[in-house]
Design an enzyme around this catalytic site. Structure first.
Site: not given
Ligand code: GAR
Length: 201
Positions: A13-15, A109, A111, A153, A182
């Site tokens: 969940g950092s995003n 989304n 990526h 994607d 990101e």
């Molecule tokens: C992120 O790096 C995101 O880009 C990736 O999962 C991670 C989630 O991190 N998503 C994908 O690879 C989708 N194809 P987060 O939970 O810390 O946000």
């Protein structure tokens, strides 16, 4: 108008945190109205709870099938009336049961690569960075793109930020550098929707 946003998560969940922080600081005129996860007990749901955001987990174990879980999740999301849905690290491919309930609500989304490179089925998290390094690419980056049914994607790019691949990079080192971008890209992408829905004075 402050843009109501729903966020789908699966793990760390950092995003999501970057979005919550940007809303809290006033850097983004948006409000996270709901956080939905396909896994229970993940850190992303703790982040939602800490920010006082309504949230729910929709697991296959609880709903009996992925389709039923995704239908229930979409219904919960739509009850909060979002104007944008953000997939921020959601690790299941979403099916028609989900999209039909979202109606025309736009979906984006994030990526961890420069789409259309290194995307598609199975390309999630560290696997993406492993593929970038195995291919000998000299740069990677973060992409925020529109999501449409049946186009994993491949939706229109909203924001893209590039990072160099450095010699000696491990997937984890590259992933950390991409993740910083990101966090910037996802906030910038949501800002574009805020601006698009703000009437000119
Ligand atoms: C992120 O790096 C995101 O880009 C990736 O999962 C991670 C989630 O991190 N998503 C994908 O690879 C989708 N194809 P987060 O939970 O810390 O946000």
């Amino acid at each position: 108008m402050t843009l109501p946003v729903a966020v789908l998560v699966s793990g760390r969940g950092s995003n999501l945190q970057a979005i919550l922080d940007a809303c809290a600081s006033g850097a983004l005129d948006a409000r996270v109205v709901y956080v939905a996860s396909n896994h229970a007990g993940v850190p992303a749901l703790d982040r939602a709870a800490s920010a006082g955001v309504p949230h729910g987990a929709f697991t296959v174990a609880d709903f009996g099938s992925r389709a039923a879980a995704q239908a229930a999740m979409a219904e919960a999301v739509m009850r909060t009336d979002p104007r944008l849905v953000v997939h921020a690290g959601f690790d299941h491919i979403l099916g028609p049961e989900y999209f039909v309930r979202l109606g025309g609500t736009p979906v984006i989304n994030v990526h961890p690569a420069l789409l259309p490179l290194f995307g598609g089925r199975g390309m999630y998290g560290v696997r993406v960075h492993e593929s970038v390094l195995a291919a000998g690419a000299t740069e990677s980056g973060a992409t925020v793109h529109r999501v449409h049914p049946d186009t994993i994607d491949l939706g229109e790019v909203v924001v893209q930020r590039r990072v160099p691949v450095l010699s000696g990079d491990t997937p984890e080192m590259l992933g950390a550098r991409v993740l910083e971008q990101e966090h910037i890209a996802i906030v910038e992408a949501i800002r574009r929707f805020v601006l698009a829905t703000t009437p000119l004075r």
